[in-house]
Design an enzyme around this catalytic site. Structure first.
Site, PDB file in Angstrom:
ATOM      1  N   HIS A  50       1.785   4.481  -2.878  1.00  0.00           N
ATOM      2  CA  HIS A  50       1.922   5.928  -2.677  1.00  0.00           C
ATOM      3  C   HIS A  50       3.306   6.393  -3.136  1.00  0.00           C
ATOM      4  O   HIS A  50       3.455   7.421  -3.799  1.00  0.00           O
ATOM      5  CB  HIS A  50       1.780   6.281  -1.188  1.00  0.00           C
ATOM      6  CG  HIS A  50       0.365   6.320  -0.683  1.00  0.00           C
ATOM      7  ND1 HIS A  50      -0.600   7.103  -1.265  1.00  0.00           N
ATOM      8  CD2 HIS A  50      -0.230   5.706   0.377  1.00  0.00           C
ATOM      9  CE1 HIS A  50      -1.750   6.961  -0.583  1.00  0.00           C
ATOM     10  NE2 HIS A  50      -1.546   6.109   0.414  1.00  0.00           N
ATOM     11  N   HIS A  63       0.828  -1.206   0.000  1.00  0.00           N
ATOM     12  CA  HIS A  63       0.000   0.000   0.000  1.00  0.00           C
ATOM     13  C   HIS A  63       0.870   1.267   0.000  1.00  0.00           C
ATOM     14  O   HIS A  63       0.732   2.125  -0.879  1.00  0.00           O
ATOM     15  CB  HIS A  63      -0.915  -0.026   1.224  1.00  0.00           C
ATOM     16  CG  HIS A  63      -1.842   1.149   1.328  1.00  0.00           C
ATOM     17  ND1 HIS A  63      -3.143   1.112   0.901  1.00  0.00           N
ATOM     18  CD2 HIS A  63      -1.645   2.400   1.808  1.00  0.00           C
ATOM     19  CE1 HIS A  63      -3.713   2.287   1.111  1.00  0.00           C
ATOM     20  NE2 HIS A  63      -2.822   3.098   1.668  1.00  0.00           N
ATOM     21  N   GLU A  64       1.779   1.353   0.941  1.00  0.00           N
ATOM     22  CA  GLU A  64       2.630   2.551   1.027  1.00  0.00           C
ATOM     23  C   GLU A  64       3.560   2.627  -0.186  1.00  0.00           C
ATOM     24  O   GLU A  64       3.894   3.710  -0.653  1.00  0.00           O
ATOM     25  CB  GLU A  64       3.421   2.570   2.335  1.00  0.00           C
ATOM     26  CG  GLU A  64       2.570   2.547   3.612  1.00  0.00           C
ATOM     27  CD  GLU A  64       1.511   3.648   3.675  1.00  0.00           C
ATOM     28  OE1 GLU A  64       1.689   4.697   3.021  1.00  0.00           O
ATOM     29  OE2 GLU A  64       0.481   3.434   4.363  1.00  0.00           O
ATOM     30  N   GLU A  98      -4.627   7.982  -3.042  1.00  0.00           N
ATOM     31  CA  GLU A  98      -5.130   6.739  -2.460  1.00  0.00           C
ATOM     32  C   GLU A  98      -5.416   5.706  -3.547  1.00  0.00           C
ATOM     33  O   GLU A  98      -5.298   4.504  -3.325  1.00  0.00           O
ATOM     34  CB  GLU A  98      -6.377   7.037  -1.618  1.00  0.00           C
ATOM     35  CG  GLU A  98      -6.723   5.985  -0.597  1.00  0.00           C
ATOM     36  CD  GLU A  98      -5.703   5.834   0.537  1.00  0.00           C
ATOM     37  OE1 GLU A  98      -4.845   6.721   0.725  1.00  0.00           O
ATOM     38  OE2 GLU A  98      -5.760   4.791   1.212  1.00  0.00           O
TER      39      GLU A  98
END
Lengths: 474, 474
Positions: free
Chosen positions: B242, B238-239, B268
């Site tokens: 980003h 997830h990170e 997001e």
């Protein structure tokens, strides 16, 4: 102390620029005419109508203001960008063992430092102007005296332990000690030291440091090596000593420039006091050795306290300053001091550093670095222009030993407090004699008032002799 | 995203003051007449004589400038101190499960937010003024449409999985998986994702986030739970999503306000794209399951890929937003959106929040929080006044699904790339369609140009239906 953010490789240029810009902005604010006017206004007010704290703050601010005003803004910007860049270059040079890569940067930094010393002005040696940043009031005259006595006293001690046939067994130190257990033990020790966890926290890092944002938020960091518990345990005690200084600064100084350690040397005296005079004290381990054992995986099962005590007090010449023991450490510093002094007054050229470094290592410690990475390139300090910083470390040892001598007069039960894990009276004595003053007293005043003496290397030499001669039987 | 420094308890007051002062200074700089003049000068220059980038930067700066100028300085200072303080209070209120402790702070924050919305001005609903900070151009009209369709589509799906008798076995997920092995696997996955380690680093944290200082220094953090490897693995992916956005911003935007994600929602969408459409894709695990097994202590020894795949795609109603799965997550957001909208236009009072929260939880997810800590007090966002932020999370899901539908047209081999661990073509497509524009395009333009459509919840609903109906057999 000291805190370096470990940035990315590709981000280096932009980081240098940002740091350069921010330093410049801060510099502008600190040196603005308006700031100057505000300081003067306070200083001109009638003595009775401002508090001691306000007046002393203004005096200290004025010193910094006058110093900063003497550096032309464009030179400061150039210097900030240079040192930010030089830090990355130094890192690479060290990695590649290539002094010549770092040399042109260091030459420029030395030139800047000489120029700054001239701008600031000095009596006697130009290095005095640089010392002022780290140890206000300290001079080359004093350091020459103190350090030469220390060096001459240390060299025979180092020879004594080197030629001793009674060296400690140390293999049992280097067994796997789980990180989380090291952490639990370190936290216990911090608690014994009366570190306030509601006004602080302990984190993990690569290069340990303590940082006080204010007296209610003083953080320590610890590095863990699963094969050498000493890194975390003694590192935590050391940083804990710094932290106690900051946590016990008085509330009435909060928010002023005085809410800080009075010098790098006095700050280091606090960390070293706890690390060596408490943490390497046999009495401390009479209290804590069983606890340490209980957290370990059994590495000390057949190791008696005497054996353990000798192992954690192993003294021997080595190449790397930050790995040096309490006996040999100051010699690493004296070597750097002599080199810095020479660089600043022009007696030594940067190009000659590797040779000079290696010769002095041989002379003082009897070892010669096999390469520059383990020699002249080992420390980061010069890359950010911190000439005048190194002496603080040795001053910390000297001051700590003086404080240790003094505390034992006021608190004859010192060793018993260590043995009982009742360290609060020790912390209180340090708070009463050191912490509570912040920068209200100069380093010299702190030492004079706490010990009745000026700076004096004899207590350190006496302490080392009385500790190591019986240990190593020479 | 989002980065909170975890300060000490006793340091809270001083920290609030410092943050308040710094925010105020920054605010002064950003809203100074001089800044305004500089922006106007650029905007008045002939179109041909400034670059697109300079002009667009000035336009974006002007938007922020005008917004900021509308808030009186003393109100902004009061608000900064209030929200900084409120964050500590919220933490304590959550710990003590005491909504009334937090209530007066939240009431003040809501009042400020309403007042700010009035200062800023809006058409239609006052909440539109707040949305502008997080998702420029987004309105209550659009959100009402999109979210009600999504909610109505999701509720039967949630009922489907809830009443299914074909639920996954998950016990094997919760076995001890050593932290260092989790880290090694997470680093491998980041590498596959083409995360550039020379322009970033991975650290440990309590609340994971990615932070881009600039495109050459984009850091991700990971949290480890030795009894649940999913926290670190899916958190890192997830990170990492980003981070890829920030690392692939173009060099020509560096240093400008445009070198950033174009909105929270689009940001997001990038993290969720990687986490769900790659990281929870069965093909991805055909490539990586054996690798994961090799790092584990054997917890998957008798678990086939199908079983594993179903376990990591378990969907079920739960109380806590940040623990929710990809199906139920958006319902947590829609609930918050409806409440925020009502607070801002006065339809809902803060005092009624616990009741309203619990009723909506029951209605949308069929679960009722046993206490406010697990209900209305669970999120930090309101304590720092971030009304208008929550919708971004659900928009991220919606956008990600739209991008997924589009990439599969351009890159029919999408699943095969996942299966081969050859993720660079996927990253390239995202760079070409999203990353490379930074803030040069609005969120709506990004989605329109990449997918040929406006915002549309159907692809997300279709994806969830096609994935979960077979998995749960309903």
């Amino acid at each position: 102390m000291g805190c370096t953010d470990k940035g990315t490789k590709k981000g280096s240029d932009q980081r240098s620029e940002v740091i350069g810009s921010l330093s410049t902005e801060l510099f502008k604010l600190k040196t603005s005419d308006e700031t100057g006017r505000m300081i003067e206004e306070i200083l001109q007010v009638d003595e009775d109508s401002v508090s001691n704290i306000t007046r002393k703050s203004a005096e200290e601010l004025k010193k910094e203001y006058d110093r900063s005003r003497k550096i032309p803004e464009d030179e400061f910007r150039e210097y900030s960008i240079l040192t930010s860049k030089a830090e990355s270059i130094w890192e690479e040079a060290k990695e590649q063992n290539d002094f010549n890569m770092f040399r042109p940067y260091l030459e420029k930094i030395v030139q800047f430092s000489r120029k700054f010393a001239d701008y600031w002005g000095y009596e006697g040696h130009p290095y005095n102007a640089l010392l002022e940043d780290f140890e206000p009031g300290m001079t080359v005259d004093t350091l020459d005296q103190v350090f030469s006595r220390l060096r001459d006293g240390l060299i025979p001690l180092v020879e004594g332990v080197t030629s001793s046939s009674h060296k400690p067994q140390t293999d049992f130190l280097f067994r796997s000690f789980p990180q989380d257990k090291q952490k639990e033990f370190s936290l216990e020790v911090l608690s014994q030291m009366t570190y306030d966890f509601e006004a602080g926290r302990m984190d993990e890092t690569v290069h340990p440091f303590a940082i006080g944002l204010n007296s209610k938020d003083v953080r320590v960091t610890t590095k863990y090596d699963e094969d050498d518990f000493r890194t975390a345990v003694f590192g935590t005690i050391h940083e804990g000593g710094h932290a106690l200084y900051e946590q016990n600064l008085p509330d009435e100084l909060a928010g002023t420039i005085l809410s800080d350690g009075t010098s790098m040397g006095i700050h280091e005296s606090q960390s070293l006091f706890w690390e060596n005079f408490v943490g390497r004290n046999k009495k401390f381990w009479e209290q804590n050795y069983d606890l340490l054992k209980s957290y370990s995986n059994g590495q000390f099962n057949h190791v008696g306290l005497d054996q353990f005590y000798h192992a954690i007090n192993e003294a021997k010449p080595s190449l790397i300053r930050i790995e040096a023991d309490e006996m040999t450490y100051s010699l690493h510093i004296i070597l750097r001091y002599e080199i810095e002094k020479g660089l600043i007054n022009g007696d030594i050229e940067v190009a000659d550093l590797p040779t000079i470094w290696n010769e002095k290592m041989e002379e003082y410690l009897g070892v010669t670095p096999p390469n520059d990475s383990q020699g002249v390139l080992q420390d980061v300090h010069w890359s950010f222009g911190a000439f005048g910083y190194f002496p603080s470390y040795a001053l910390g040892y000297i001051y700590a030993a003086q404080l240790h001598q003094a505390i034992k007069k006021d608190l004859p039960q010192f060793d018993m407090h260590c043995e009982n894990g009742d360290l609060d009276p020790i912390r209180q004595w340090l708070t009463n004699n050191v912490h509570q003053y912040g920068r209200m007293k100069s380093p010299a005043e702190i030492i004079k008032d706490a010990t009745g003496e000026n700076i004096n290397p004899e207590p350190l030499l006496t302490y080392l002799e009385e500790k190591y001669k019986p240990l190593y039987r020479f």
